[in-house]
Design an enzyme around this catalytic site. Sequence first.
Site, PDB file in Angstrom:
ATOM      1  N   HIS A  12       0.822  -1.223   0.000  1.00 53.72           N
ATOM      2  CA  HIS A  12       0.000   0.000   0.000  1.00 53.72           C
ATOM      3  C   HIS A  12       0.856   1.274   0.000  1.00 53.72           C
ATOM      4  O   HIS A  12       0.409   2.311   0.489  1.00 53.72           O
ATOM      5  CB  HIS A  12      -0.976  -0.009   1.183  1.00 53.72           C
ATOM      6  CG  HIS A  12      -0.326   0.018   2.537  1.00 53.72           C
ATOM      7  ND1 HIS A  12      -0.857  -0.609   3.637  1.00 53.72           N
ATOM      8  CD2 HIS A  12       0.800   0.613   2.987  1.00 53.72           C
ATOM      9  CE1 HIS A  12      -0.077  -0.412   4.682  1.00 53.72           C
ATOM     10  NE2 HIS A  12       0.931   0.332   4.311  1.00 53.72           N
ATOM     11  N   HIS A  59      -2.848   4.066   9.804  1.00 56.31           N
ATOM     12  CA  HIS A  59      -1.540   4.565  10.249  1.00 56.31           C
ATOM     13  C   HIS A  59      -1.743   5.790  11.138  1.00 56.31           C
ATOM     14  O   HIS A  59      -1.323   6.898  10.794  1.00 56.31           O
ATOM     15  CB  HIS A  59      -0.665   4.925   9.056  1.00 56.31           C
ATOM     16  CG  HIS A  59      -0.402   3.789   8.094  1.00 56.31           C
ATOM     17  ND1 HIS A  59      -1.359   3.288   7.248  1.00 56.31           N
ATOM     18  CD2 HIS A  59       0.715   3.056   7.873  1.00 56.31           C
ATOM     19  CE1 HIS A  59      -0.832   2.300   6.525  1.00 56.31           C
ATOM     20  NE2 HIS A  59       0.414   2.140   6.890  1.00 56.31           N
ATOM     21  N   HIS A 193       9.940  -3.729   4.475  1.00 52.79           N
ATOM     22  CA  HIS A 193      10.336  -2.315   4.561  1.00 52.79           C
ATOM     23  C   HIS A 193      10.513  -1.900   6.014  1.00 52.79           C
ATOM     24  O   HIS A 193       9.860  -2.437   6.915  1.00 52.79           O
ATOM     25  CB  HIS A 193       9.393  -1.377   3.813  1.00 52.79           C
ATOM     26  CG  HIS A 193       7.958  -1.265   4.274  1.00 52.79           C
ATOM     27  ND1 HIS A 193       7.099  -2.337   4.399  1.00 52.79           N
ATOM     28  CD2 HIS A 193       7.214  -0.173   4.600  1.00 52.79           C
ATOM     29  CE1 HIS A 193       5.897  -1.907   4.768  1.00 52.79           C
ATOM     30  NE2 HIS A 193       5.944  -0.588   4.916  1.00 52.79           N
ATOM     31  N   GLU A 240       3.475  -5.711   8.723  1.00 52.26           N
ATOM     32  CA  GLU A 240       2.176  -5.541   8.042  1.00 52.26           C
ATOM     33  C   GLU A 240       1.743  -6.823   7.322  1.00 52.26           C
ATOM     34  O   GLU A 240       0.551  -7.045   7.082  1.00 52.26           O
ATOM     35  CB  GLU A 240       2.248  -4.384   7.026  1.00 52.26           C
ATOM     36  CG  GLU A 240       2.330  -3.014   7.669  1.00 52.26           C
ATOM     37  CD  GLU A 240       2.460  -1.870   6.659  1.00 52.26           C
ATOM     38  OE1 GLU A 240       2.278  -0.713   7.074  1.00 52.26           O
ATOM     39  OE2 GLU A 240       2.751  -2.105   5.464  1.00 52.26           O
TER      40      GLU A 240
HETATM   41  C1  DHB Z   1       5.923   3.848   3.127  1.00 54.78           C
HETATM   42  C2  DHB Z   1       5.396   2.568   3.156  1.00 54.78           C
HETATM   43  C3  DHB Z   1       4.301   2.262   3.948  1.00 54.78           C
HETATM   44  O1  DHB Z   1       3.755   1.030   4.042  1.00 54.78           O
HETATM   45  C4  DHB Z   1       3.691   3.249   4.688  1.00 54.78           C
HETATM   46  O2  DHB Z   1       2.593   2.952   5.370  1.00 54.78           O
HETATM   47  C5  DHB Z   1       4.230   4.529   4.700  1.00 54.78           C
HETATM   48  C6  DHB Z   1       5.345   4.825   3.914  1.00 54.78           C
HETATM   49  C7  DHB Z   1       7.100   4.181   2.292  1.00 54.78           C
HETATM   50  O3  DHB Z   1       7.701   3.299   1.677  1.00 54.78           O
HETATM   51  O4  DHB Z   1       7.451   5.335   2.174  1.00 54.78           O
HETATM   52 FE    FE Z   2       2.084   1.018   5.899  1.00 55.16          FE
END
Ligand code: DHB
Ligand code: FE
Length: 280
Positions: A12, A59, A193, A240
């Site tokens: 997302h 978030h 991530h 996540e």
């Molecule tokens: C990013 C990725 C995410 O899943 C999120 O919720 C906020 C930022 C990113 O890669 O910048």
């Molecule tokens: Fe996220």
Amino acid sequence: MARIGASVYTSHVPAMGVAMDLNKTGEPYWQPVFKGYEASRAWMKANPPDVVFLVYNDHANAFSLELIPTFAIGCAEAYKPADEGWGPRPVPVVKGHPELAAHIAQSVIQDDFDLTIVNRMDVDHGLTVPLSMLCGKVDAWPCPVIPFAVNVVQYPVPSGRRCYALGQAIRRAVASYDEPLNVHIWGTGGMSHQLQGPRAGLINREFDNAFLDRLIADPAGLAQMPHVYYVREAGSEGIELVMWLIARGAMNDALPRVVHRFYHVPASNTAVGHLVLENA
Ligand code: DHB
Ligand code: FE
């Protein structure tokens, strides 16, 4: 009776939503990302669901540290795109399905999962970016959506095992709804991530691809993977991915048909993963 016809899994990354909103999807950086969703957009048009049950995480936009539901089901008529600091995204209001949502809440809570009922909330990029990726730029979303928010932001967060079992309870709930609806369930967020700290920017292609393999072929085994493994291998926000196990648990026990699989690095700070599975 209603049934779950398919499940969809997607990252997302908020920047993907921004790329669409600012008409940048043809730029060299974004072109390969959006190409990876073309087949799924065509599949969505050819196989339109009556309702999407969309598992995502907020978030700290609808909720905050003042109120942290582990699992929250949206039972409202409609949900506005949230203002995440730059104004709401220019995307349609999300229409809900209060009748099916209330039925699923009734069934799943009686099946011993304690859901929070939400009758008013705004939805952030966790929900609107997956819709944009699968539906494109539209004046109205193609069907009603039931938002299902999972806390993966503030510890303690639910285990993969709990998420998988919850998916199975959602499967039973949908199967007992007395209307012939084709419901698709989406698991969103991930893949690897980490957005902060010394390991910011962490990507783990090997972990991500093994996760996709096991999600398809060995979801019950994958559901046993403990939290620390997600965080160590896939970064702090890689957690996540437990949400994908809710969608997978809602599928039949037989091996699903893989309609589409896509993996790409990078998009913003994130590995993008995407799967479309049809029930056998
Ligand atoms: C990013 C990725 C995410 O899943 C999120 O919720 C906020 C930022 C990113 O890669 O910048
Ligand atoms: Fe996220």
